[in-house]
Design a protein around this motif. Structure first.
Motif, PDB file in Angstrom:
ATOM      1  N   ILE A  50       0.830  -1.196   0.000  1.00 41.72           N
ATOM      2  CA  ILE A  50       0.000   0.000   0.000  1.00 41.72           C
ATOM      3  C   ILE A  50       0.866   1.247   0.000  1.00 41.72           C
ATOM      4  O   ILE A  50       1.936   1.286   0.624  1.00 41.72           O
ATOM      5  CB  ILE A  50      -0.963   0.015   1.208  1.00 41.72           C
ATOM      6  N   LYS A  51       0.404   2.251  -0.734  1.00 44.82           N
ATOM      7  CA  LYS A  51       1.087   3.538  -0.781  1.00 44.82           C
ATOM      8  C   LYS A  51       0.044   4.651  -0.736  1.00 44.82           C
ATOM      9  O   LYS A  51      -0.963   4.599  -1.460  1.00 44.82           O
ATOM     10  CB  LYS A  51       1.917   3.658  -2.062  1.00 44.82           C
ATOM     11  N   ILE A  52       0.279   5.632   0.114  1.00 44.96           N
ATOM     12  CA  ILE A  52      -0.596   6.795   0.232  1.00 44.96           C
ATOM     13  C   ILE A  52       0.227   8.031  -0.106  1.00 44.96           C
ATOM     14  O   ILE A  52       1.291   8.248   0.475  1.00 44.96           O
ATOM     15  CB  ILE A  52      -1.192   6.915   1.643  1.00 44.96           C
ATOM     16  N   ALA A  53      -0.246   8.810  -1.058  1.00 47.19           N
ATOM     17  CA  ALA A  53       0.489  10.002  -1.502  1.00 47.19           C
ATOM     18  C   ALA A  53      -0.458  11.197  -1.553  1.00 47.19           C
ATOM     19  O   ALA A  53      -1.593  11.086  -2.034  1.00 47.19           O
ATOM     20  CB  ALA A  53       1.119   9.773  -2.872  1.00 47.19           C
ATOM     21  N   HIS A  54       0.016  12.333  -1.059  1.00 44.21           N
ATOM     22  CA  HIS A  54      -0.776  13.557  -1.067  1.00 44.21           C
ATOM     23  C   HIS A  54      -0.054  14.606  -1.906  1.00 44.21           C
ATOM     24  O   HIS A  54       1.122  14.904  -1.656  1.00 44.21           O
ATOM     25  CB  HIS A  54      -0.982  14.083   0.358  1.00 44.21           C
ATOM     26  N   SER A  55      -0.743  15.165  -2.904  1.00 43.20           N
ATOM     27  CA  SER A  55      -0.138  16.110  -3.838  1.00 43.20           C
ATOM     28  C   SER A  55      -0.900  17.428  -3.842  1.00 43.20           C
ATOM     29  O   SER A  55      -2.132  17.448  -3.949  1.00 43.20           O
ATOM     30  CB  SER A  55      -0.137  15.541  -5.263  1.00 43.20           C
ATOM     31  N   GLU A  56      -0.148  18.526  -3.748  1.00 46.28           N
ATOM     32  CA  GLU A  56      -0.729  19.845  -3.944  1.00 46.28           C
ATOM     33  C   GLU A  56      -0.797  20.143  -5.440  1.00 46.28           C
ATOM     34  O   GLU A  56       0.101  19.802  -6.197  1.00 46.28           O
ATOM     35  CB  GLU A  56       0.114  20.916  -3.253  1.00 46.28           C
TER      36      GLU A  56
END
Length: 242
Positions: free
Chosen positions: A74-80
């Motif tokens: 699992i990978k969680i990524a947050h991008s502006e």
């Protein structure tokens, strides 16, 4: 597109695959992105083109890999993804006459389930599905007032990642991306670059990276939003592997 249905379908498709990492690992990373934006958006497919400002944006991610078969990593990524722009009225005899302003906020969070399909120490390849949680806003303002359009969707996308190490150098090249083309919507979020192993031991790895990232959004009546936007630019980042 229903959020719950999209997320459930993504999970069901992924759990039919069998592959796993060789060991337990946690990856934490951050990137700074020097982003330029161009494109148009509007209502009822009547798109207005804007001159958008270049912006510095951030991306943060956390990934967990394990050797248990059938269960995905699992990978969680947050991008502006935010910028402002001014419309140029091309129908006016005075070139570059500003008639309307725009504010774009397509900041999102990716929830990715993936399998490490191949890894021999020199080359690795991951494949999976991403649930892209969009909660975007498009604001336009002129002398007549302020209009707001919003998107609140979880969009399933294909995910792929590959890395090739250059033996004896501490360097590697990599590429990673999410892709979707369905109905009249096309979304792509991909990057490629080079990484350097600053620290590499049995306790902790620290990698520095630099490269180029592109986000393409072509939306045709997604929650009433019509847009054709591209965001691209160079990035630099650091990743810590425990």
């Amino acid at each position: 597109m229903n959020k719950t249905a999209a997320l459930i379908s993504s999970l069901m498709l992924l759990t039919s695959t069998t592959a796993a990492a060789d060991a337990i690992g946690v990856y934490v990373g951050a990137q700074g992105w020097d982003m330029a934006a161009e494109g148009s958006h509007g209502e009822n497919n009547e798109l207005v083109e804007y001159n958008f400002k270049d912006e510095s944006q951030a991306r943060f991610y956390l990934a967990f890999e394990h050797p248990v078969p059938f269960i995905p990593n699992i990978k969680i990524a947050h991008s502006e993804l935010m910028t402002k722009g001014l419309e140029v009225d091309t129908n006016n005899e005075f070139a570059n006459l500003v008639v309307e302003g725009s504010e774009v906020d397509f900041t999102y969070t990716d929830y990715t389930l993936y399998y490490e399909l191949f890894d021999n120490g020199l080359f690795s390849f991951d494949f999976g599905l991403t649930a892209k949680d969009f909660e975007g806003e498009l604001l336009t303002s002129d002398t007549m007032g302020l209009d707001e359009d919003s998107v609140d969707e979880i969009i399933p996308m294909l995910y792929a990642s590959a890395q090739v190490s250059l033996p004896g150098t501490g360097l590697s090249v990599f590429a990673e991306g999410n892709f979707l083309s369905i109905d009249d919507h096309t979304l792509a979020d991909y990057q490629a670059g080079i990484a350097y192993a600053l620290i590499d031991n049995i306790v902790i790895d620290v990698n520095l990276s630099a490269g180029y990232r592109v986000v393409d959004l072509e939306l045709d009546d997604l929650d009433g939003v019509y847009a054709d936007l591209e965001f691209d630019g160079a990035f630099a980042g650091v990743e810590v592997h425990f």
